[in-house]
Design an enzyme around this catalytic site. Structure first.
Site, short mmCIF file in Angstrom:
data_model
loop_
_atom_site.label_atom_id
_atom_site.label_comp_id
_atom_site.label_asym_id
_atom_site.label_seq_id
_atom_site.Cartn_x
_atom_site.Cartn_y
_atom_site.Cartn_z
N GLN A 1 81.52 47.05 39.62
CA GLN A 1 80.84 46.81 41.05
C GLN A 1 80.80 45.74 41.39
OE1 GLN A 1 77.64 50.11 39.02
NE2 GLN A 1 77.15 49.62 41.02
N ARG B 1 70.78 53.52 40.20
CA ARG B 1 70.74 53.74 41.76
C ARG B 1 69.35 53.20 42.07
NH1 ARG B 1 73.34 58.60 44.46
NH2 ARG B 1 73.09 58.28 46.43
N CYS B 2 69.09 51.87 41.78
CA CYS B 2 67.91 51.36 42.63
C CYS B 2 67.96 49.81 42.40
CB CYS B 2 66.58 51.73 41.52
SG CYS B 2 66.40 50.87 39.90
N GLU C 1 69.62 53.87 47.53
CA GLU C 1 68.88 53.99 46.19
C GLU C 1 67.45 54.57 46.56
OE1 GLU C 1 69.62 50.08 45.24
OE2 GLU C 1 71.41 50.36 44.11
#
Lengths: 805, 164, 283
Positions: free
Chosen positions: A236, A383-384, A759
């Site tokens: 990522q 996802r945050c 997110e």
């Protein structure tokens, strides 16, 4: 204004900001022509596979690889002893700790990498893994972060014995990592103690895992002739991986090329640097052949990148009419065997101090204690943005619990305490400057959309019917108003391993008016190739369909910190807009020369510069681009390129109002989502179709986390949820339809006002689902029960409340 | 040591031959030996459906089939459904309705939907959700996938009616 | 998750398959759809040196749905689900098959594999107990019929000898009232609890009742007692409660990720009551 229809048509032709443009990525994905890491095949490629520890805590007495090495096709078996001379048996983590690459004397969690087998194909590698004999001696296992802090708890990290100063301050126990504090402890305690109403509760956000559908993997290839290492992988943050690879291996950074090909979902799982990458690099250097390593699903769930595992003890005070007076939070953070949390360096607990949420809380304090246990390392932002979902869950539970104490409606309690629109920019008690927001408008819109009062009436009737024995189903109304903090981040306080968290975009306009732009980020499904082109289209007047977006190759893309924490739009999106504006500034000079007017006599009109007051005299961006390459323009260099490295002045603060209506069967613990309304405010909306898709996906991950997904261990440190039979990923059958909505409060400091959205639905969704479960039982006296709310835990709640008769 | 067998398959309409050990999984034969990388590996325990292919007219999970079991089978993968010049309606509808994000589940998803619409040409939403329940997606939340499959069914039925 | 090496056999007759089992003894395993065995082999919890694939044996296919119903071992769960004759003769089969795994798995998962491997999580064994089915086994000594109700001995241990192959299941056309009720965490999961119920009625009274439970002990559970207490009743509240009580005496669930024992017992009771109600509504 007679040219208005014309300019509107030209604007539509650009497919710029606000357009529900179809994705350019889809052509290859729908035809099976994506290029993911396991699709990469190089001549002579070898395959690596790990021998992993079956024990959560044991001493490694010996490793015998003789039988494995005797198997035809086995090239090498690497152990810590082989890596030690290279200084690679341990590696630094993003959190200032270090982590074993291969077991050095002992293992600290089940699934830990012990030896790396390299063979000519994956079948032989797997056969060889079975043949490696490892002699273990059991050690006492600690899986409970509170027991880990007992004076007589086993020492987990023998390498740190006697080290009393960690990366984030003093260590007060051999299994203690750090204590991190923010805010005014004395002030918060005094405010709460003096309050008319006090609510106190421990909120556990359980350990889970991002579990993208594609696991982690890489292909490392050392070209010994040119001295160049190429590393393809599920990264990522490819540029950071290059820097880390260079620092670890000693290979100069210009001789390392890191490529993130298509990535099959990341959700934070692919931020970290894993032993598989390091071992593959060593193996390719040793063998001179390309080496592929791809973990299987069990390895993925057992060893890479867990998320959450925060025990959050909260105290909140309020006046009797519901005005919050103060907030106090203490977190015990289970980090597993190594502190490999993926947070900006100065924030060992991420941005947990956003835990005052959407509320104007006068004084607050939070402290986080990081603790070692015999569990896998990780602590990634699933996802945050860095511990924001923990913070949002914490405050949204505390608000509900306070509402119970006050005997007040939870929607009303929120409304009373929201930061008002006229207070922005707003500085929170824990030091954040919220850039913008309009919470009351969003909240009222949400409550109206679901007929909140009607739902409450129905719920009250349901409770009565239940008490009369007419139904066994309860109705829960789960409310959430969340505020996120994303877009890390300003270089002055945000870095990853010393690299400031700017991001970048480099644009080349081709002579015939099309363009390529390269960014430091990398899409994992977010649709960057579609949306970044839309930003550029609006900025440069070149249709999005004529702009190629390229990411992920460190040899060609400008340095950037990558894609996680909803930072691509806030940071790289801003860089894109700024680079576009540089293009436009140069284009204006060229247009002025071509039209023989002064720069200041021109105005921008969608896709062209026109002479002020004479719109028929203009040069389109395509004409200007051509001129940039074929005309000698005095004082202007040929070509039309720009690069922008964007250091954001602040984070962005997306927010939203979510409402979940849930039916709960008290006898079986089953649930049904009857309605889910999600209002998101992510500032300027670049592509509504993609925003909606992100919200659907994030809500489904939130559903999974809240209702069943966990990484569970038994007392011996065995992972009980190692396959997709037990690790809950909902199918289409368990997933509801969602109703999406929006308000639009642009970020005042972002060039196009966008805030990021990927997110939000996870951050806001988890408390919405969980609050619905809690709310269903509120009439029967429930204040707090822990996630995941799977069937048996909901059943247990009902039983404990005496609802089974 | 190796006990490779001579494997004959029909893949996407073409007869193919390769040597493979009996224990090799069909997904590995397709991906590694035949270079057909559309179907993916997600969970390896037959839960996620990323490896879905069509075998002898049925949707199956290629991670839980040995090469030897597939001997003689007729297989269709995403690569055999539509061409760049003539996409299948499902491929168009997945794009049109934003039924994919990272793309990793998409080949299996479309290959399954392709068979589902032959089994049930006019499915209800519930039938689509049930019929697609062997395929996991981590990105989309399924809502747009369901929409895409229903739209494709509609489109295919319209074309069929026009032809009749 | 890579299996160990094996030699592969695809016999075209039951006799040939039995011959291979005789020849290789406990080094051989039969594979039908493979969706239980292959995951075990990928985890290397099973590593047979010889795999005997039954897919080439035509005699193991076919469904007969007359007064006596016979289903070949290699009939898949999908075929069972789609068969019009079975839907008419024994609709409980489709109701149960629908709740097994997912479409792709049902396309390969077979009746024979599901009933023969002795995994207490499988759905069809309890169904067979409920139907009072007989299993046809063929081995070196010839063909024999074994009652399903005597087949399951321990987890993965059954009355099938190592050299025998289960070739078919057979049962009489069942009573009209039926239900297969299953609670699970998600599609693809084994049952937290499941109940198979068949009820025959005359004049508003139960004249026959059969109850079996899935995944609530280390073997599938036939609860004769639960069926007995329903006899003569109108499946009213008391009768159902008595049947649930009786069933509780026959199950022995263990704690796992689906929940603790007390929960499983509770859910088993709820599920059985629902199954009885649904079966009764259909008599």
């Amino acid at each position: 204004m007679k040219d208005l229809p014309d300019s509107e048509e030209r604007r539509a032709n650009l497919k710029g900001l606000g357009c529900a443009r179809k994705r350019v990525e889809d052509a290859r994905f729908t035809q099976g022509k994506g290029n993911y890491v396991d699709d990469i095949k190089l001549p002579g490629m070898l395959f690596g596979d790990f021998v992993r520890s079956p024990y959560a805590h044991a001493r490694v007495k010996s490793i015998n690889a003789e039988a494995a090495l005797a198997l035809p096709g086995v090239i090498a078996v690497l152990t810590a002893k082989d890596l030690e001379p290279l200084g690679l048996h341990w590696m630094p983590t993003l959190a200032g700790d270090k982590q074993m690459v291969l077991a050095d004397g002992k293992v600290l969690f089940q699934g830990q990498e012990v030896a790396f087998v390299v063979a000519t194909d994956r079948y032989i590698a797997a056969d060889a893994v079975e043949l490696v004999e490892v002699d273990y001696e059991d050690l006492p296992v600690v899986v409970d972060p509170f027991k880990a802090q007992a004076p007589d708890a086993p020492v987990l990290r023998e390498d740190l014995e006697g080290v009393t100063e960690g990366a984030h301050g003093p260590r007060r126990h051999h299994n203690h990592i750090f204590t991190w504090e923010q805010g005014d402890a004395a002030g918060a305690n005094a405010a709460i103690d003096g309050s008319e109403v006090i609510a106190e509760e421990t909120i556990y956000y359980h350990r889970t895992h991002p579990c993208p559908l594609e696991t982690c993997g890489c292909v490392a290839s050392m070209d010994k002739i040119n001295g160049k290492l190429t590393l393809w992988g599920t990264f990522q943050a490819p540029h950071v991986v290059r820097t880390v690879a260079s620092l670890l291996s000693g290979i100069d950074e210009h001789n390392i090329r890191v490529v993130s090909p298509d990535i099959g979902g990341g959700f934070g799982n692919k931020v970290g640097v894993y032993p598989g990458y390091v071992c593959s690099i060593v193996a390719t250097i040793v063998t001179g052949k390309p080496v592929k390593w791809v973990e299987d699903r069990m390895e993925n769930l057992m060893a890479t990148a867990f998320a959450r595992d925060y025990w959050m003890k909260g105290r909140i005070g309020a006046t009797k009419d519901g005005r919050i007076t103060g907030l106090h939070a203490h977190v015990t953070a289970d980090h597993g065997a190594f502190d490999a949390c993926a947070d900006p360096t100065k924030f060992p607990a991420g941005f947990f101090h956003i835990c005052t949420g959407s509320y104007d809380i006068p004084v607050a304090y939070c402290a986080v204690d990081g603790v070692y246990t015999n569990k896998a390392p990780g602590g990634v932002a699933y996802r945050c943005s860095f511990r924001v979902t923990e913070a949002a869950y914490f405050i949204e539970r505390m608000i509900e619990i306070l509402a119970i104490k006050l005997g007040m409606d939870a929607a009303e309690l929120r409304r009373i305490n929201f930061i008002r629109a006229d207070q922005f920019p707003y500085t929170s008690a824990l030091g954040w400057e919220y850039d913008s927001g309009d919470y009351h408008t969003a909240w009222d819109k949400a409550l109206k959309a679901v007929d909140y009062e009607g739902l409450r009436r129905e719920q009250a009737e349901r409770v009565e019917a239940f008490r009369r024995g007419e139904t066994r189903k309860l109705l829960g109304i789960g409310l959430t108003h969340f505020t996120e903090i994303v877009g890390a981040g300003p270089v002055k306080n945000c870095d990853i391993l010393g690299m400031g968290m700017f991001d970048s975009c480099e644009i080349r306009i081709h002579p015939t008016g099309s363009a390529i732009a390269r960014l430091g980020t990398i899409s994992q499904g977010q649709g960057h190739a579609t949306t970044f082109a839309q930003i550029l289209a609006s900025e440069t007047g070149i249709p999005a369909d004529k702009i190629t977006i390229e990411e992920g190759d460190t040899d060609t893309a400008p340095y950037g910190l990558g894609t996680y924490g909803s930072r691509s739009t806030p940071v790289a999106g801003a860089a894109t807009a700024m680079a576009g504006r540089k293009i436009r500034a140069k284009a204006q000079m060229i247009a002025a020369y071509l039209l023989e007017v002064h720069d200041d006599d021109l105005e921008w009109d969608v896709d062209r510069f026109a002479v002020k007051g004479a719109p028929e005299r203009f040069k389109t961006m395509a004409e200007i681009a051509y001129a940039a390459y074929n005309q000698a323009i005095p004082g202007v260099e040929p070509g039309l390129e720009a690069v922008s490295y964007y250091d954001p002045p602040n984070m962005t603060y997306p927010f939203g109002a979510y409402i979940c209506v849930m039916e709960i069967d008290v006898d079986t613990g089953e649930h049904e989502i009857r309605q889910f309304y999600a209002l998101d405010d992510c500032g300027t909306r670049i592509n509504p179709m993609i925003i909606e898709g992100q919200v659907h996906g994030g809500l489904t991950e939130a559903l999974a986390i809240a209702m069943g997904q966990e990484i569970a261990y038994d007392d011996m440190g065995n992972v009980r949820t190692g396959t997709l039979m037990d690790f809950f990923l909902p199918t289409a059958w368990e997933t509801p339809n969602y109703q999406t909505d929006w308000t639009e409060t642009p970020s005042p400091h972002h060039p196009i006002g966008a805030k990021g959205v990927g997110e939000s639905p996870n951050v806001g969704g988890v408390p919405a689902f969980s609050n619905a479960v809690h709310d269903a039982f509120r009439a029967f006296g429930l204040t707090q029960t822990h996630m995941p709310h799977d069937h048996w835990r909901i059943w247990r709640t009902a039983r404990d409340l005496g609802l089974h008769g | 040591m190796s006990n490779r067998m001579h494997l004959t398959l029909k893949v996407n309409g073409e007869a193919v031959e390769t040597l493979a050990e009996p224990r090799e999984l069909l997904i590995h034969v397709l991906r590694e030996r035949l270079g057909i990388t559309g179907p993916h590996i997600g969970c390896e325990t037959s839960h996620c459906g990323a490896c879905t292919v069509d075998m002898d007219g049925k949707s199956v999970k290629a991670c839980t089939i040995f090469a030897a079991q597939a001997q003689g089978a007729e297989i269709t993968t995403i690569e055999g459904i539509g061409t760049p010049d003539s996409l299948h309606v499902l491929q168009e509808m997945f794009r049109e309705h934003h039924g994919l994000q990272c793309g990793f589940c998409t080949p299996g998803m479309i290959t399954r939907a392709w068979r589902l619409l032959q089994e049930t040409p006019s499915p209800t939403e519930e039938e689509v959700r049930f019929g697609m329940a062997g395929n996991l997606c981590r990105c989309t939340g399924y809502q747009n996938i369901v929409k895409a499959v229903l739209a494709a069914a509609n489109e295919l039925n319209t074309v069929k009616e026009a032809a009749e | 998750m890579i299996p160990a090496r094996f030699d592969y056999h695809r016999p075209d007759s039951v006799a040939a398959a039995v011959g291979l089992l005789q020849q290789h003894g406990d080094e051989a395993r039969v594979v039908a759809g493979g969706h239980s065995l292959i995951p075990m082999m990928k985890l290397r919890m099973a590593a047979p040196a010889h795999l005997v694939d039954l897919q080439g044996i035509a005699a193991l296919r076919g469904i007969e749905a007359g007064d006596r119903i016979r289903i070949g071992a290699m009939v898949t769960q999908s075929e069972m689900l789609a068969h019009a004759g079975l839907a008419e003769a024994a609709p409980i089969l489709a109701e149960a098959a629908r709740q097994i795994a997912d479409p792709q798995v049902r396309n390969l998962g077979t009746v024979g594999g599901n009933v023969a491997n002795g995994d207490p999580g499988n759905d069809l064994p309890a169904l067979m107990l409920c139907l009072d089915a007989t299993f046809t086994l063929e081995g070196p000594e010839g063909v024999r019929e074994v009652a399903a109700r005597g087949f399951y001995e321990a987890p993965y241990v059954t009355a099938r000898e190592e050299e025998e192959i289960l070739t078919a299941v057979g049962f009489d056309r069942p009573a009209r009232g039926f239900a297969y009720e299953k609670q699970k965490r998600k599609i693809g999961d084994y049952a937290t609890a499941a109940a198979a119920v068949l009820i025959g009625a005359e004049g508003g009274r139960v004249v026959s009742a059969s109850v079996a439970m899935t995944n609530l002990a280390d073997v599938p559970v036939f609860s004769a007692a639960a069926g007995e207490v329903l006899l003569g009743s109108d499946c009213g509240e008391d009768a159902v409660a008595a049947a649930v009580d009786a069933m509780q005496g026959d199950i022995d669930p263990v704690e796992d990720n689906r929940g603790p024992v007390e929960f499983k017992r509770h859910v088993a009771g709820v599920i059985l009551a629902r199954a009885i109600a649904r079966a009764w509504s259909r008599v």
